[in-house]
Design a protein around this motif. Sequence first.
Motif, PDB file in Angstrom:
ATOM      1  N   VAL A 209       0.835  -1.200   0.000  1.00  0.00           N
ATOM      2  CA  VAL A 209       0.000   0.000   0.000  1.00  0.00           C
ATOM      3  C   VAL A 209       0.875   1.258   0.000  1.00  0.00           C
ATOM      4  O   VAL A 209       0.606   2.235  -0.709  1.00  0.00           O
ATOM      5  N   ALA A 210       1.937   1.234   0.807  1.00  0.00           N
ATOM      6  CA  ALA A 210       2.859   2.372   0.874  1.00  0.00           C
ATOM      7  C   ALA A 210       3.566   2.573  -0.466  1.00  0.00           C
ATOM      8  O   ALA A 210       3.747   3.714  -0.919  1.00  0.00           O
ATOM      9  N   VAL A 211       3.971   1.486  -1.097  1.00  0.00           N
ATOM     10  CA  VAL A 211       4.644   1.582  -2.397  1.00  0.00           C
ATOM     11  C   VAL A 211       3.731   2.261  -3.419  1.00  0.00           C
ATOM     12  O   VAL A 211       4.152   3.179  -4.138  1.00  0.00           O
ATOM     13  N   GLU A 212       2.480   1.834  -3.480  1.00  0.00           N
ATOM     14  CA  GLU A 212       1.531   2.430  -4.426  1.00  0.00           C
ATOM     15  C   GLU A 212       1.234   3.886  -4.076  1.00  0.00           C
ATOM     16  O   GLU A 212       1.071   4.729  -4.954  1.00  0.00           O
ATOM     17  N   SER A 213       1.160   4.180  -2.774  1.00  0.00           N
ATOM     18  CA  SER A 213       0.903   5.551  -2.340  1.00  0.00           C
ATOM     19  C   SER A 213       2.053   6.469  -2.730  1.00  0.00           C
ATOM     20  O   SER A 213       1.848   7.592  -3.197  1.00  0.00           O
ATOM     21  N   THR A 214       3.292   6.005  -2.543  1.00  0.00           N
ATOM     22  CA  THR A 214       4.460   6.814  -2.918  1.00  0.00           C
ATOM     23  C   THR A 214       4.498   7.043  -4.421  1.00  0.00           C
ATOM     24  O   THR A 214       4.776   8.158  -4.894  1.00  0.00           O
ATOM     25  N   LYS A 215       4.203   5.999  -5.203  1.00  0.00           N
ATOM     26  CA  LYS A 215       4.165   6.152  -6.660  1.00  0.00           C
ATOM     27  C   LYS A 215       3.122   7.184  -7.064  1.00  0.00           C
ATOM     28  O   LYS A 215       3.380   8.058  -7.908  1.00  0.00           O
ATOM     29  N   PHE A 216       1.940   7.105  -6.460  1.00  0.00           N
ATOM     30  CA  PHE A 216       0.864   8.042  -6.786  1.00  0.00           C
ATOM     31  C   PHE A 216       1.263   9.475  -6.464  1.00  0.00           C
ATOM     32  O   PHE A 216       1.106  10.385  -7.284  1.00  0.00           O
ATOM     33  N   ASN A 217       1.807   9.691  -5.254  1.00  0.00           N
ATOM     34  CA  ASN A 217       2.175  11.046  -4.840  1.00  0.00           C
ATOM     35  C   ASN A 217       3.361  11.595  -5.631  1.00  0.00           C
ATOM     36  O   ASN A 217       3.446  12.799  -5.882  1.00  0.00           O
ATOM     37  N   ALA A 218       4.272  10.711  -6.050  1.00  0.00           N
ATOM     38  CA  ALA A 218       5.376  11.144  -6.911  1.00  0.00           C
ATOM     39  C   ALA A 218       4.832  11.645  -8.246  1.00  0.00           C
ATOM     40  O   ALA A 218       5.286  12.673  -8.778  1.00  0.00           O
TER      41      ALA A 218
END
Length: 312
Positions: A209-218
């Motif tokens: 979930v954190a990986v996808e969240s970081t990708k989205f925010n990047a």
Amino acid sequence: MKWSEICIHTTNEAIEPISNILHETGASGLVIEDPLDLVKVRENVYGEIYDLDPNEYPVEGVRIKAYLPMNSFLSETVNQIKISINNLMTYDIDLGTNQVSLSEVNEEEWATAWKKYYKPVKISKKITITPTWEDYTPLSSDEIIIELDPGMAFGTGTHPTTVLSIQALEEYLTENDHVIDVGCGSGVLSIAAAKLGAKEIFAYDLDEVAVESTKFNAEVNKLDQQIVVEQNNLLNNVNKKADIIVSNILAEIIVQFVDDAWDNLVDGGLFITSGIIQTKKQLVKDKLIQQGFEIIAVNEMEDWISFVAKKN
């Protein structure tokens, strides 16, 4: 999914024991509406906004709210909670009005209700974090704006541990630095590093979930070409040379990869650690020194500690 909100109108004295009862019952999430929060003196170091509505608080006493799944066991669970709360009177705990009520909550509304409390916050001299759904006009030409939607990942960017990490990045990061972010969460530290001039950032988190969240925010901040996000357990099997490694995790986790951080830093590189509660300060400090790091800065905010350590 449907949830039932159980609300107990009680006293300050009963907050801890009732909270414990609710947790042991398996309640998901806990809300405490205490009118004392309306008059609490708060630090306002970087323009934090505390938007509390008095209409949402009881005139006297406190309201404790928890969330239970609406299933065939709900009635039995609620009755057990009531019995356990009433048993507290045998310990001379004042329960006040001791009113218990139930209401239905839609999961989607519950999952997004917190957004109304998440406002733009200036967390350092240069950086302001603003939620993606808020309109914000910079107050100066050199203000750095980070747009963030933490979603289900840890990290709205406003917690003291995050603020300490970003302030350290702002002070020590130089243009074209290579950075590693261990335990990236919502990606706020990676984004801050990129906006402060880092050339390349590798962001790691074990949580998908954190990986996808970081990708989205990047992507939201148009930095997805600079920030490489991968699912990984700390720095296991990572072999890179970074100018700065930053990690905002628990102290017990930090000490597990101090040696890997050393191996992945250039000579003279910096290891910025945060997420360290006061009682764990010495644990992390000893481990850093044992590895050979020189601690060049110790910063504190509320009950939290951040170290900046140099690889000599």
